[in-house]
Design an enzyme around this catalytic site. Sequence first.
Site, PDB file in Angstrom:
ATOM      1  N   ASP A   1      -8.755  -1.398   6.630  1.00  0.00           N
ATOM      2  CA  ASP A   1      -8.778  -2.697   7.293  1.00  0.00           C
ATOM      3  C   ASP A   1      -7.431  -2.990   7.927  1.00  0.00           C
ATOM      4  OD1 ASP A   1      -6.962  -4.206   5.345  1.00  0.00           O
ATOM      5  OD2 ASP A   1      -8.489  -3.372   4.029  1.00  0.00           O
TER       6      ASP A   1
ATOM      7  N   LYS B   1       0.795  -1.231   0.000  1.00  0.00           N
ATOM      8  CA  LYS B   1       0.000   0.000   0.000  1.00  0.00           C
ATOM      9  C   LYS B   1       0.827   1.281   0.000  1.00  0.00           C
ATOM     10  CE  LYS B   1      -4.375  -1.512   0.401  1.00  0.00           C
ATOM     11  NZ  LYS B   1      -5.545  -1.052  -0.378  1.00  0.00           N
TER      12      LYS B   1
END
Length: 354
Positions: A97, A71
Amino acid sequence: MAYQIQKNNLHNYRNNYNFDINFNQVFAFHHSLSQYYPTPLHNLNGLAKLRKVKRIYVKDESCRFNLNAFKGLGVSYAMNKVLEKNTSPVVFVTATDGNHGRAVAWYAKYTGNDAIIFMPHRSEQRRVKAIEEMGARTFVLDLNYDDTVRYADKYASENNYVFLQDTATENNEENVRNIILGYSTLVEEALSFMDEKPTHVFVQAGVGSLAGGVIWYLSNRYKGKVPYIGVIESSACPCIYESVVKKSTFFIEGMPKTIMAGLNCGEPNYMTLPLIDAYASWVIQCDDDITIRGMELARHPVCRDPAFSSGESGAVGLGFIDMVLQNKQERDKLKIDENSIILLFSTEGELRNE
Protein backbone atom coordinates in the site's frame (compact mmCIF):
# COMPACT_ATOMS: atom_id res chain seq x y z
CA MET A 1 -16.46 8.91 16.12
CA ALA A 2 -16.83 5.20 16.66
CA TYR A 3 -14.82 2.25 17.87
CA GLN A 4 -15.49 -1.27 19.11
CA ILE A 5 -13.57 -3.19 21.75
CA GLN A 6 -13.81 -6.96 22.05
CA LYS A 7 -12.30 -8.81 25.00
CA ASN A 8 -10.33 -11.87 23.91
CA ASN A 9 -10.34 -15.18 25.75
CA LEU A 10 -6.64 -15.97 25.58
CA HIS A 11 -5.49 -19.32 24.22
CA ASN A 12 -2.35 -21.37 24.65
CA TYR A 13 0.16 -20.70 21.89
CA ARG A 14 2.48 -23.19 20.24
CA ASN A 15 5.26 -21.88 18.00
CA ASN A 16 4.11 -23.77 14.94
CA TYR A 17 5.98 -21.46 12.57
CA ASN A 18 9.41 -21.63 14.22
CA PHE A 19 9.84 -17.96 15.05
CA ASP A 20 13.38 -17.37 16.26
CA ILE A 21 14.35 -15.65 19.50
CA ASN A 22 17.80 -14.47 18.39
CA PHE A 23 16.84 -10.84 18.99
CA ASN A 24 20.44 -9.81 19.69
CA GLN A 25 21.37 -10.82 16.15
CA VAL A 26 18.61 -8.55 14.82
CA PHE A 27 19.76 -5.61 16.96
CA ALA A 28 23.38 -6.10 15.89
CA PHE A 29 22.38 -6.14 12.22
CA HIS A 30 20.35 -2.94 12.46
CA HIS A 31 23.15 -1.21 14.39
CA SER A 32 25.52 -2.10 11.53
CA LEU A 33 23.52 -0.09 8.98
CA SER A 34 24.94 3.34 8.19
CA GLN A 35 21.50 4.99 8.38
CA TYR A 36 20.54 3.43 11.70
CA TYR A 37 19.77 5.38 14.83
CA PRO A 38 17.00 4.80 17.41
CA THR A 39 13.80 6.67 16.67
CA PRO A 40 12.29 8.90 19.39
CA LEU A 41 10.02 7.79 22.20
CA HIS A 42 7.77 10.69 23.15
CA ASN A 43 6.66 10.95 26.77
CA LEU A 44 3.25 12.64 26.66
CA ASN A 45 3.17 13.79 30.27
CA GLY A 46 0.64 16.52 29.59
CA LEU A 47 -1.87 14.16 27.98
CA ALA A 48 -1.29 11.55 30.69
CA LYS A 49 -2.03 14.10 33.41
CA LEU A 50 -5.10 15.37 31.57
CA ARG A 51 -6.47 11.85 31.07
CA LYS A 52 -5.52 10.69 34.58
CA VAL A 53 -3.01 7.92 33.87
CA LYS A 54 0.62 7.64 34.99
CA ARG A 55 2.33 7.67 31.56
CA ILE A 56 1.56 7.72 27.83
CA TYR A 57 4.52 6.94 25.56
CA VAL A 58 4.48 7.07 21.75
CA LYS A 59 7.23 5.50 19.62
CA ASP A 60 7.71 7.83 16.65
CA GLU A 61 8.71 6.00 13.44
CA SER A 62 8.45 9.01 11.12
CA CYS A 63 12.24 9.26 10.84
CA ARG A 64 13.17 5.57 10.49
CA PHE A 65 15.90 5.30 7.83
CA ASN A 66 14.44 8.48 6.27
CA LEU A 67 11.54 6.32 5.07
CA ASN A 68 8.80 7.99 7.14
CA ALA A 69 7.72 4.57 8.51
CA PHE A 70 8.81 1.53 10.50
CA LYS A 71 8.83 -0.99 7.66
CA GLY A 72 12.56 -0.77 6.96
CA LEU A 73 13.32 -2.72 10.14
CA GLY A 74 11.67 -5.96 9.05
CA VAL A 75 12.45 -5.57 5.37
CA SER A 76 16.18 -4.90 5.79
CA TYR A 77 16.70 -7.87 8.10
CA ALA A 78 14.79 -10.27 5.83
CA MET A 79 16.40 -9.00 2.62
CA ASN A 80 19.85 -9.28 4.17
CA LYS A 81 19.12 -12.93 4.97
CA VAL A 82 18.20 -13.50 1.31
CA LEU A 83 21.33 -11.74 0.06
CA GLU A 84 23.56 -13.80 2.36
CA LYS A 85 22.48 -16.84 0.32
CA ASN A 86 22.98 -15.24 -3.11
CA THR A 87 26.23 -14.22 -4.75
CA SER A 88 24.57 -12.75 -7.86
CA PRO A 89 22.21 -9.70 -8.00
CA VAL A 90 18.64 -10.27 -6.84
CA VAL A 91 15.36 -8.84 -8.09
CA PHE A 92 12.92 -8.38 -5.21
CA VAL A 93 9.18 -8.34 -5.88
CA THR A 94 6.49 -7.24 -3.47
CA ALA A 95 2.97 -5.86 -3.10
CA THR A 96 2.32 -2.80 -0.99
CA ASP A 97 0.00 0.00 0.00
CA GLY A 98 3.09 2.21 0.20
CA ASN A 99 5.36 1.93 3.24
CA HIS A 100 6.42 -1.70 2.80
CA GLY A 101 7.18 -1.21 -0.89
CA ARG A 102 9.19 1.91 -0.23
CA ALA A 103 11.27 0.00 2.32
CA VAL A 104 11.90 -2.84 -0.14
CA ALA A 105 12.90 -0.32 -2.82
CA TRP A 106 15.21 1.47 -0.35
CA TYR A 107 17.09 -1.63 0.77
CA ALA A 108 17.33 -3.00 -2.78
CA LYS A 109 18.95 0.28 -3.85
CA TYR A 110 21.12 0.34 -0.70
CA THR A 111 22.52 -3.08 -1.60
CA GLY A 112 22.75 -2.59 -5.38
CA ASN A 113 19.79 -4.79 -6.30
CA ASP A 114 16.50 -4.22 -8.14
CA ALA A 115 12.90 -4.06 -6.93
CA ILE A 116 9.52 -4.38 -8.66
CA ILE A 117 6.57 -3.10 -6.66
CA PHE A 118 2.88 -3.83 -7.29
CA MET A 119 0.25 -1.62 -5.67
CA PRO A 120 -3.51 -2.04 -5.26
CA HIS A 121 -6.38 -0.09 -6.76
CA ARG A 122 -6.76 3.50 -5.47
CA SER A 123 -3.16 3.67 -4.21
CA GLU A 124 -2.26 7.16 -3.02
CA GLN A 125 -0.21 8.85 -5.78
CA ARG A 126 2.17 10.34 -3.22
CA ARG A 127 2.96 6.81 -2.03
CA VAL A 128 3.61 5.68 -5.61
CA LYS A 129 5.97 8.63 -6.14
CA ALA A 130 7.83 7.96 -2.88
CA ILE A 131 8.59 4.40 -4.05
CA GLU A 132 9.66 5.49 -7.53
CA GLU A 133 12.06 7.99 -5.95
CA MET A 134 13.91 4.96 -4.57
CA GLY A 135 14.48 3.66 -8.10
CA ALA A 136 11.97 0.80 -8.11
CA ARG A 137 9.56 -0.03 -10.92
CA THR A 138 5.97 0.39 -9.75
CA PHE A 139 2.70 -0.93 -11.18
CA VAL A 140 -0.74 0.01 -9.82
CA LEU A 141 -3.22 -2.81 -10.45
CA ASP A 142 -7.01 -2.81 -10.55
CA LEU A 143 -7.07 -5.24 -7.62
CA ASN A 144 -7.53 -5.03 -3.87
CA TYR A 145 -4.51 -5.42 -1.57
CA ASP A 146 -4.81 -9.17 -1.00
CA ASP A 147 -5.27 -9.98 -4.69
CA THR A 148 -2.29 -7.72 -5.45
CA VAL A 149 -0.23 -9.86 -3.05
CA ARG A 150 -1.26 -12.99 -4.93
CA TYR A 151 -0.42 -11.35 -8.27
CA ALA A 152 3.04 -10.33 -7.06
CA ASP A 153 3.70 -13.80 -5.64
CA LYS A 154 2.83 -15.41 -8.98
CA TYR A 155 4.86 -12.87 -10.94
CA ALA A 156 7.95 -13.47 -8.80
CA SER A 157 7.61 -17.23 -9.13
CA GLU A 158 7.20 -17.12 -12.92
CA ASN A 159 10.28 -14.92 -13.34
CA ASN A 160 12.51 -16.60 -10.73
CA TYR A 161 12.61 -13.43 -8.63
CA VAL A 162 12.48 -13.19 -4.82
CA PHE A 163 9.04 -12.51 -3.36
CA LEU A 164 9.55 -10.37 -0.25
CA GLN A 165 6.18 -9.90 1.45
CA ASP A 166 5.19 -9.17 5.04
CA THR A 167 2.21 -11.53 4.92
CA ALA A 168 2.57 -15.26 4.54
CA THR A 169 2.05 -17.30 1.41
CA GLU A 170 3.00 -20.93 0.87
CA ASN A 171 6.41 -20.08 -0.63
CA ASN A 172 7.20 -17.05 1.52
CA GLU A 173 7.18 -18.19 5.15
CA GLU A 174 10.92 -17.89 5.80
CA ASN A 175 10.99 -14.26 4.63
CA VAL A 176 7.91 -13.46 6.72
CA ARG A 177 9.52 -15.00 9.81
CA ASN A 178 12.54 -12.75 9.32
CA ILE A 179 10.42 -9.65 8.75
CA ILE A 180 8.50 -10.34 11.97
CA LEU A 181 11.75 -10.88 13.84
CA GLY A 182 13.14 -7.65 12.38
CA TYR A 183 10.36 -5.67 14.07
CA SER A 184 11.75 -6.63 17.49
CA THR A 185 14.18 -3.70 17.30
CA LEU A 186 11.21 -1.33 17.38
CA VAL A 187 10.04 -2.69 20.73
CA GLU A 188 13.50 -3.09 22.23
CA GLU A 189 14.28 0.56 21.49
CA ALA A 190 11.04 1.73 23.09
CA LEU A 191 11.54 -0.30 26.25
CA SER A 192 15.18 0.79 26.56
CA PHE A 193 14.01 4.42 26.74
CA MET A 194 11.44 3.69 29.46
CA ASP A 195 12.19 3.63 33.18
CA GLU A 196 9.28 1.29 33.86
CA LYS A 197 7.52 -1.67 32.32
CA PRO A 198 4.37 -0.76 30.39
CA THR A 199 1.10 -2.01 31.79
CA HIS A 200 -0.63 -1.61 28.42
CA VAL A 201 0.64 -1.84 24.83
CA PHE A 202 -1.55 -0.91 21.86
CA VAL A 203 -0.40 -1.76 18.33
CA GLN A 204 -1.96 -1.47 14.87
CA ALA A 205 -2.70 -4.38 12.57
CA GLY A 206 -3.18 -4.63 8.84
CA VAL A 207 -2.35 -8.28 8.12
CA GLY A 208 -0.94 -8.53 11.65
CA SER A 209 2.80 -8.95 11.06
CA LEU A 210 3.81 -5.92 13.14
CA ALA A 211 1.39 -6.90 15.88
CA GLY A 212 2.81 -10.41 15.80
CA GLY A 213 6.37 -9.11 15.98
CA VAL A 214 5.57 -6.85 18.93
CA ILE A 215 3.78 -9.66 20.74
CA TRP A 216 6.55 -12.19 20.01
CA TYR A 217 9.18 -9.92 21.54
CA LEU A 218 7.05 -8.99 24.57
CA SER A 219 6.09 -12.60 25.24
CA ASN A 220 9.75 -13.63 25.30
CA ARG A 221 10.99 -10.65 27.27
CA TYR A 222 8.33 -10.82 29.96
CA LYS A 223 7.48 -14.53 29.83
CA GLY A 224 4.41 -15.10 32.01
CA LYS A 225 3.97 -11.40 32.84
CA VAL A 226 3.14 -9.86 29.46
CA PRO A 227 1.48 -6.41 29.55
CA TYR A 228 -2.13 -6.02 28.52
CA ILE A 229 -2.11 -5.85 24.72
CA GLY A 230 -4.69 -4.25 22.43
CA VAL A 231 -4.59 -4.82 18.66
CA ILE A 232 -6.20 -2.01 16.64
CA GLU A 233 -7.60 -2.21 13.10
CA SER A 234 -9.64 -0.07 10.75
CA SER A 235 -13.37 -0.78 11.05
CA ALA A 236 -13.47 -0.96 7.23
CA CYS A 237 -11.43 -4.18 7.18
CA PRO A 238 -11.19 -5.77 10.66
CA CYS A 239 -10.07 -9.22 9.52
CA ILE A 240 -8.16 -9.96 12.75
CA TYR A 241 -10.97 -8.65 14.96
CA GLU A 242 -13.47 -10.90 13.20
CA SER A 243 -11.09 -13.87 13.19
CA VAL A 244 -10.53 -13.60 16.96
CA VAL A 245 -14.24 -13.11 17.68
CA LYS A 246 -15.33 -15.99 15.43
CA LYS A 247 -12.34 -18.19 16.37
CA SER A 248 -11.86 -18.91 12.69
CA THR A 249 -9.82 -17.13 10.01
CA PHE A 250 -12.03 -14.45 8.49
CA PHE A 251 -11.54 -12.69 5.14
CA ILE A 252 -12.85 -9.24 4.20
CA GLU A 253 -13.67 -9.32 0.48
CA GLY A 254 -14.13 -6.56 -2.09
CA MET A 255 -12.33 -3.22 -1.95
CA PRO A 256 -12.73 -1.77 1.54
CA LYS A 257 -11.94 1.93 1.82
CA THR A 258 -10.16 3.64 4.69
CA ILE A 259 -7.68 6.49 4.92
CA MET A 260 -5.55 4.11 7.02
CA ALA A 261 -3.90 2.67 3.91
CA GLY A 262 -1.42 0.54 5.82
CA LEU A 263 -4.28 -1.18 7.65
CA ASN A 264 -6.43 -1.72 4.56
CA CYS A 265 -5.94 -5.49 4.45
CA GLY A 266 -8.70 -8.08 4.26
CA GLU A 267 -6.80 -11.29 5.04
CA PRO A 268 -4.81 -11.88 8.25
CA ASN A 269 -1.32 -13.31 8.22
CA TYR A 270 -1.94 -16.93 9.20
CA MET A 271 1.50 -17.11 10.82
CA THR A 272 0.82 -14.38 13.38
CA LEU A 273 -2.92 -14.82 13.94
CA PRO A 274 -2.33 -17.57 16.55
CA LEU A 275 0.10 -15.26 18.39
CA ILE A 276 -2.47 -12.46 18.49
CA ASP A 277 -5.19 -14.84 19.63
CA ALA A 278 -2.93 -16.10 22.40
CA TYR A 279 -1.68 -12.79 23.82
CA ALA A 280 -3.97 -9.90 22.79
CA SER A 281 -6.24 -8.97 25.67
CA TRP A 282 -8.51 -7.04 23.31
CA VAL A 283 -9.07 -6.62 19.59
CA ILE A 284 -10.26 -3.17 18.58
CA GLN A 285 -11.64 -1.58 15.44
CA CYS A 286 -11.76 2.17 14.79
CA ASP A 287 -13.37 4.45 12.22
CA ASP A 288 -11.27 6.91 10.27
CA ASP A 289 -12.37 9.76 12.55
CA ILE A 290 -10.36 8.20 15.35
CA THR A 291 -7.08 8.37 13.46
CA ILE A 292 -7.84 11.92 12.29
CA ARG A 293 -8.20 12.76 15.98
CA GLY A 294 -4.80 11.19 16.67
CA MET A 295 -3.11 13.04 13.80
CA GLU A 296 -4.44 16.34 15.07
CA LEU A 297 -3.32 15.58 18.63
CA ALA A 298 0.20 14.76 17.36
CA ARG A 299 0.33 18.06 15.45
CA HIS A 300 -1.16 20.13 18.28
CA PRO A 301 -0.37 18.39 21.59
CA VAL A 302 -1.68 19.42 24.98
CA CYS A 303 0.35 21.34 27.56
CA ARG A 304 4.06 21.08 26.78
CA ASP A 305 4.01 17.67 25.11
CA PRO A 306 6.18 17.40 21.97
CA ALA A 307 4.55 17.78 18.56
CA PHE A 308 5.40 15.10 15.99
CA SER A 309 4.34 13.84 12.58
CA SER A 310 1.89 10.94 12.66
CA GLY A 311 0.21 9.62 9.52
CA GLU A 312 -3.15 8.01 8.91
CA SER A 313 -2.02 4.50 9.84
CA GLY A 314 0.24 5.72 12.62
CA ALA A 315 -2.07 7.92 14.67
CA VAL A 316 -5.02 5.60 15.30
CA GLY A 317 -3.65 4.35 18.64
CA LEU A 318 -3.22 7.88 19.97
CA GLY A 319 -6.68 8.92 18.79
CA PHE A 320 -8.22 5.83 20.35
CA ILE A 321 -6.47 6.25 23.70
CA ASP A 322 -7.32 9.94 23.93
CA MET A 323 -10.97 9.13 23.35
CA VAL A 324 -11.33 5.97 25.44
CA LEU A 325 -9.63 7.45 28.52
CA GLN A 326 -12.47 9.95 28.81
CA ASN A 327 -15.01 7.17 29.34
CA LYS A 328 -14.95 5.50 32.77
CA GLN A 329 -16.77 2.40 31.58
CA GLU A 330 -14.30 1.89 28.76
CA ARG A 331 -11.33 2.58 31.04
CA ASP A 332 -12.60 -0.12 33.38
CA LYS A 333 -13.05 -2.50 30.44
CA LEU A 334 -9.39 -1.96 29.49
CA LYS A 335 -8.23 -2.20 33.14
CA ILE A 336 -6.76 1.31 32.96
CA ASP A 337 -6.39 3.42 36.09
CA GLU A 338 -4.23 6.24 37.44
CA ASN A 339 -1.21 3.89 37.66
CA SER A 340 -1.36 2.71 34.05
CA ILE A 341 1.68 3.09 31.77
CA ILE A 342 0.61 3.02 28.13
CA LEU A 343 2.89 2.39 25.13
CA LEU A 344 1.70 3.29 21.60
CA PHE A 345 3.37 3.03 18.19
CA SER A 346 3.13 5.82 15.63
CA THR A 347 4.17 3.64 12.72
CA GLU A 348 4.41 6.37 10.08
CA GLY A 349 4.63 10.12 9.63
CA GLU A 350 2.31 12.22 7.51
CA LEU A 351 2.78 12.08 3.75
CA ARG A 352 4.45 15.02 2.04
CA ASN A 353 2.13 17.09 -0.15
CA GLU A 354 4.50 17.69 -3.04
